[in-house]
Design a protein around this motif. Structure first.
Motif, PDB file in Angstrom:
ATOM      1  N   LEU A 152       0.830  -1.203   0.000  1.00  0.00           N
ATOM      2  CA  LEU A 152       0.000   0.000   0.000  1.00  0.00           C
ATOM      3  C   LEU A 152       0.864   1.253   0.000  1.00  0.00           C
ATOM      4  N   ASN A 153       1.881   1.265   0.847  1.00  0.00           N
ATOM      5  CA  ASN A 153       2.785   2.425   0.910  1.00  0.00           C
ATOM      6  C   ASN A 153       3.490   2.650  -0.432  1.00  0.00           C
ATOM      7  N   LYS A 154       3.860   1.543  -1.093  1.00  0.00           N
ATOM      8  CA  LYS A 154       4.524   1.657  -2.391  1.00  0.00           C
ATOM      9  C   LYS A 154       3.577   2.256  -3.428  1.00  0.00           C
ATOM     10  N   LEU A 155       2.309   1.806  -3.421  1.00  0.00           N
ATOM     11  CA  LEU A 155       1.320   2.333  -4.369  1.00  0.00           C
ATOM     12  C   LEU A 155       1.065   3.817  -4.134  1.00  0.00           C
ATOM     13  N   VAL A 156       0.973   4.212  -2.853  1.00  0.00           N
ATOM     14  CA  VAL A 156       0.767   5.623  -2.519  1.00  0.00           C
ATOM     15  C   VAL A 156       1.945   6.461  -3.014  1.00  0.00           C
ATOM     16  N   ALA A 157       3.160   5.939  -2.814  1.00  0.00           N
ATOM     17  CA  ALA A 157       4.355   6.659  -3.268  1.00  0.00           C
ATOM     18  C   ALA A 157       4.352   6.812  -4.792  1.00  0.00           C
ATOM     19  N   GLU A 158       3.946   5.756  -5.507  1.00  0.00           N
ATOM     20  CA  GLU A 158       3.895   5.824  -6.970  1.00  0.00           C
ATOM     21  C   GLU A 158       2.874   6.861  -7.442  1.00  0.00           C
ATOM     22  N   ILE A 159       1.742   6.924  -6.752  1.00  0.00           N
ATOM     23  CA  ILE A 159       0.725   7.923  -7.116  1.00  0.00           C
ATOM     24  C   ILE A 159       1.258   9.332  -6.891  1.00  0.00           C
ATOM     25  N   ASN A 160       1.982   9.543  -5.806  1.00  0.00           N
ATOM     26  CA  ASN A 160       2.565  10.862  -5.519  1.00  0.00           C
ATOM     27  C   ASN A 160       3.554  11.269  -6.612  1.00  0.00           C
ATOM     28  N   ILE A 161       4.363  10.290  -7.058  1.00  0.00           N
ATOM     29  CA  ILE A 161       5.337  10.568  -8.124  1.00  0.00           C
ATOM     30  C   ILE A 161       4.619  10.942  -9.416  1.00  0.00           C
ATOM     31  N   ILE A 162       3.552  10.207  -9.732  1.00  0.00           N
ATOM     32  CA  ILE A 162       2.779  10.489 -10.948  1.00  0.00           C
ATOM     33  C   ILE A 162       2.139  11.871 -10.870  1.00  0.00           C
ATOM     34  N   ASP A 163       1.591  12.216  -9.707  1.00  0.00           N
ATOM     35  CA  ASP A 163       0.969  13.537  -9.544  1.00  0.00           C
ATOM     36  C   ASP A 163       1.992  14.653  -9.737  1.00  0.00           C
ATOM     37  N   GLU A 164       3.186  14.437  -9.202  1.00  0.00           N
ATOM     38  CA  GLU A 164       4.244  15.445  -9.359  1.00  0.00           C
ATOM     39  C   GLU A 164       4.652  15.565 -10.828  1.00  0.00           C
ATOM     40  N   ALA A 165       4.761  14.414 -11.509  1.00  0.00           N
ATOM     41  CA  ALA A 165       5.115  14.435 -12.933  1.00  0.00           C
ATOM     42  C   ALA A 165       4.027  15.129 -13.752  1.00  0.00           C
ATOM     43  N   ASN A 166       2.759  14.920 -13.365  1.00  0.00           N
ATOM     44  CA  ASN A 166       1.647  15.585 -14.049  1.00  0.00           C
ATOM     45  C   ASN A 166       1.782  17.099 -13.991  1.00  0.00           C
ATOM     46  N   VAL A 167       2.106  17.600 -12.803  1.00  0.00           N
ATOM     47  CA  VAL A 167       2.275  19.044 -12.620  1.00  0.00           C
ATOM     48  C   VAL A 167       3.376  19.566 -13.527  1.00  0.00           C
ATOM     49  N   ASN A 168       4.507  18.817 -13.589  1.00  0.00           N
ATOM     50  CA  ASN A 168       5.636  19.251 -14.407  1.00  0.00           C
ATOM     51  C   ASN A 168       5.289  19.271 -15.892  1.00  0.00           C
ATOM     52  N   PHE A 169       4.601  18.233 -16.363  1.00  0.00           N
ATOM     53  CA  PHE A 169       4.248  18.177 -17.782  1.00  0.00           C
ATOM     54  C   PHE A 169       3.181  19.216 -18.144  1.00  0.00           C
ATOM     55  N   GLU A 170       2.257  19.484 -17.222  1.00  0.00           N
ATOM     56  CA  GLU A 170       1.260  20.533 -17.479  1.00  0.00           C
ATOM     57  C   GLU A 170       1.931  21.898 -17.596  1.00  0.00           C
ATOM     58  N   ARG A 171       2.921  22.120 -16.755  1.00  0.00           N
ATOM     59  CA  ARG A 171       3.668  23.386 -16.835  1.00  0.00           C
ATOM     60  C   ARG A 171       4.423  23.475 -18.156  1.00  0.00           C
ATOM     61  N   LEU A 172       5.026  22.325 -18.569  1.00  0.00           N
ATOM     62  CA  LEU A 172       5.759  22.302 -19.827  1.00  0.00           C
ATOM     63  C   LEU A 172       4.814  22.546 -20.996  1.00  0.00           C
ATOM     64  N   LEU A 173       3.610  21.982 -20.930  1.00  0.00           N
ATOM     65  CA  LEU A 173       2.623  22.172 -21.999  1.00  0.00           C
ATOM     66  C   LEU A 173       2.211  23.635 -22.111  1.00  0.00           C
ATOM     67  N   LEU A 174       2.017  24.286 -20.957  1.00  0.00           N
ATOM     68  CA  LEU A 174       1.637  25.713 -20.967  1.00  0.00           C
ATOM     69  C   LEU A 174       2.757  26.560 -21.555  1.00  0.00           C
ATOM     70  N   ASP A 175       4.010  26.242 -21.188  1.00  0.00           N
ATOM     71  CA  ASP A 175       5.157  26.993 -21.720  1.00  0.00           C
ATOM     72  C   ASP A 175       5.272  26.849 -23.221  1.00  0.00           C
ATOM     73  N   SER A 176       4.973  25.650 -23.740  1.00  0.00           N
ATOM     74  CA  SER A 176       5.119  25.419 -25.177  1.00  0.00           C
ATOM     75  C   SER A 176       4.049  26.149 -25.987  1.00  0.00           C
ATOM     76  N   ARG A 177       2.937  26.491 -25.330  1.00  0.00           N
ATOM     77  CA  ARG A 177       1.837  27.170 -26.034  1.00  0.00           C
ATOM     78  C   ARG A 177       1.954  28.688 -25.984  1.00  0.00           C
TER      79      ARG A 177
END
Length: 421
Positions: free
Chosen positions: A395-420
């Motif tokens: 369970l702890n591993k799954l929670v950690a993976e979700i946190n990593i994905i959420d952080e990556a989402n934020v980074n890619f959304e920022r990158l998408l906004l910059d590219s536009r």
């Protein structure tokens, strides 16, 4: 006293006795079971002991060899007079022996059949990386000798291991690969010769430094090294060779300080690569914005090394008034350096966001299924403690993976906004 990995005394009734010969030569799980059956345990004790072996050695014990076991036991002396022996740590040192072989294999391929080491290194004229690795070797020799004289054998193994693994193999061998493969001309030939001599000196000293802890593999590898012509000090065996001593000339605090700055920069660039999920084959351009001319000069001189260590296509050093290309992401290295990675053309933010969304859904389903299982009536009373621990870890591993994905989402959304923009 050598105990098992759980800190228990080795006992026939527990079935947790580890035979050193079985660690050296390896044994299957069935072989471990047969050894128990040949003892005098009653049926209940035998079944408990077998279950313990299944848990600790599901695939048996891999062949580790004498040197790996010896090194592990010496390294474990940091635990005072009680050693909780985890076989996986011994296996890790067995894999490290393979790394030593690979280092020697790399050297033999790149030194060439006709290579003869120079009688003396001119430290002052060596390339930057060569000066740095010799400075590190000097410190490793000093720490190892001091620790052995004080009977702090674990500290000695740590000093030797750290230099071999984190300086020689992870950094020096990597940064000299482009030098070794470069086309020969008057300039590169001189640099290549100095680099080859430095590599030979490192391996010769490094193997002699390691020999008391791993006598067999070091003897075998040392015998393969080329010899200096007419070297009267060369002995027939590494066992009777002189132990390495500190060479005062091989000390350069400035080089060490500059390399620390380069490694910090490389870690920052690697962090950006991981954040934006770049594959090893992707080699983006990088820009290093420096606030002082002194720092810019250091990074400019070592741009090729940074490229190699951070897996980049190129590195351009910028002054404080210059601006990196658009489409970059940034990471602050320290108060004097900012690292930029050009991701335009390297990643498609929309595609990556779609992948992350699907991955998050899959992990969320796994998390939901596991939570249902853990929340059923009577779970704490009916489910064995070890299974509860495993489920909590999952369970702890799954929670950690979700946190990593959420952080990556934020980074890619920022990158998408910059590219536009």
């Amino acid at each position: 006293m050598v105990r098992d990995a759980h800190g228990r005394k080795m006992s026939k009734s527990l079935g947790n006795v580890i035979d050193p010969l079985e660690v050296i030569s390896g044994i299957t799980l069935e072989g471990l079971h047969r050894r128990l059956e040949q003892g005098n345990l009653d049926r209940n004790e035998l079944e408990i002991a077998k279950a313990g072996q299944v848990k600790d050695f599901p695939n048996g014990i891999a062949e580790c060899g004498t040197d790996a076991l010896r090194f592990a036991l010496i390294a474990y002396t940091a635990q005072s007079d009680k050693i909780n022996l985890d076989i996986q740590r011994v296996v890790g040192y067995r894999h490290w022996c393979n790394k030593l072989w690979n280092a020697i294999r790399f050297a033999m391929l790149n030194l060439g059949k006709d290579f003869m080491p120079s009688e003396k290194l001119n430290f002052g004229s060596l390339p930057f990386g060569c000066k740095w690795i010799l400075t590190g070797l000097n410190k490793a020799i000093s720490k190892t000798v001091t620790s052995m004289e004080a009977y702090e054998f674990s500290d000695a193994t740590s000093a030797v291991y750290s230099w071999w693994q984190y300086q020689l193999c992870d950094v020096f061998i990597e940064i000299i690969k482009p030098v070794m493969s470069a086309d020969d001309n008057a300039t590169s030939a001189a640099i290549k010769k100095a680099t080859r001599d430095t590599l030979w000196v490192c391996l010769d000293n490094g193997l002699r430094l390691l020999h008391p802890f791993m006598p067999f593999v070091t003897e075998e590898l040392w015998q393969r090294l080329p010899q200096r012509p007419g070297d009267a000090l060369r002995k027939e065996s590494i066992m009777i060779s002189d132990y390495p001593a500190v060479v005062e000339e091989w000390t350069d605090d400035e080089v060490e300080s500059q390399m620390a700055l380069i490694e910090l920069t490389v870690r920052s660039l690697r962090s950006l690569r991981m954040t934006y999920l770049l594959q090893p084959k992707q080699r983006p351009e990088a820009f290093l914005l420096c606030k002082t001319d002194e720092v810019a000069s250091v990074l400019e001189r070592c741009a090729a090394d940074i490229c190699t260590l951070a897996t980049l296509a190129s590195v351009k050093v910028l002054s404080e008034n210059e601006v990196p290309q658009s489409g970059c992401v940034v990471n602050v290295v320290n108060e004097r350096i900012s690292a930029y990675l050009l991701l335009r053309g390297q990643v498609d933010a929309e595609v990556e966001l779609s992948k992350l969304s699907k991955k998050r859904e899959d992990i969320s389903r796994q998390q939901e299924t596991l939570l249902k299982k853990m929340n059923i009536a009577g779970y704490n009373e009916k489910v064995p403690a070890n299974i509860q621990e495993e489920n909590l870890a999952k369970l702890n591993k799954l929670v950690a993976e979700i946190n990593i994905i959420d952080e990556a989402n934020v980074n890619f959304e920022r990158l998408l906004l910059d590219s536009r923009k």
